[in-house]
Design a protein around this motif. Structure first.
Motif, PDB file in Angstrom:
ATOM      1  N   ASN A  66       9.371  50.916 -33.885  1.00  0.00           N
ATOM      2  CA  ASN A  66      10.301  49.949 -33.945  1.00  0.00           C
ATOM      3  C   ASN A  66      11.188  50.055 -35.149  1.00  0.00           C
ATOM      4  O   ASN A  66      12.205  49.921 -35.046  1.00  0.00           O
ATOM      5  CB  ASN A  66       9.969  48.422 -33.773  1.00  0.00           C
ATOM      6  N   CYS A  76      19.571  51.245 -29.175  1.00  0.00           N
ATOM      7  CA  CYS A  76      18.126  50.922 -29.275  1.00  0.00           C
ATOM      8  C   CYS A  76      17.506  51.269 -27.919  1.00  0.00           C
ATOM      9  O   CYS A  76      16.366  51.339 -27.963  1.00  0.00           O
ATOM     10  CB  CYS A  76      18.249  49.462 -29.589  1.00  0.00           C
ATOM     11  N   LYS A 106      14.401  53.710 -27.367  1.00  0.00           N
ATOM     12  CA  LYS A 106      13.285  52.915 -26.954  1.00  0.00           C
ATOM     13  C   LYS A 106      12.477  53.461 -25.622  1.00  0.00           C
ATOM     14  O   LYS A 106      11.632  53.740 -25.362  1.00  0.00           O
ATOM     15  CB  LYS A 106      13.218  51.562 -27.263  1.00  0.00           C
TER      16      LYS A 106
END
Length: 102
Positions: free
Chosen positions: A8, A66, A70
């Motif tokens: 992350n 993001c 991800k």
């Protein structure tokens, strides 16, 4: 390459690099080159449009990137960016034409 142990944190670092280095430079080059090709002042174009474009960029691209880093498999990431870029480039064209009309 940005590689960290915490995945992350790695995503956040990659997006931060993308938004601070690439986005700001890309918008500067785009707006300046459009002004030069239109025969107008790059400084005036940047004064009128740069911060508007950069703030809009920061409202769209960090979320997209993001999600892209991800959830999207590596071999589809370019496709995701290209699809979103269609709309983004339309927005930049609109913004450029608005500042030219002033």
């Amino acid at each position: 390459k940005v590689v960290l142990k915490n995945k992350n944190a790695e995503i956040i670092a990659r997006v931060a690099c993308d938004q601070t280095i690439f986005a700001s430079t890309n918008l500067f080059v785009f707006l300046s080159s459009m002004a030069i090709m239109e025969g107008s002042s790059p400084k005036d174009k940047l004064d009128q449009s740069y911060w508007t474009a950069l703030k809009s960029n920061w409202m769209v691209w960090p979320f997209i990137q993001c999600v892209n880093f991800k959830l999207v498999p590596l071999h589809h990431r370019v496709l995701v960016v290209n699809v979103i870029s269609l709309g983004w480039n339309c927005y930049l064209s609109f913004l450029n034409s608005q500042s030219s009309a002033k």
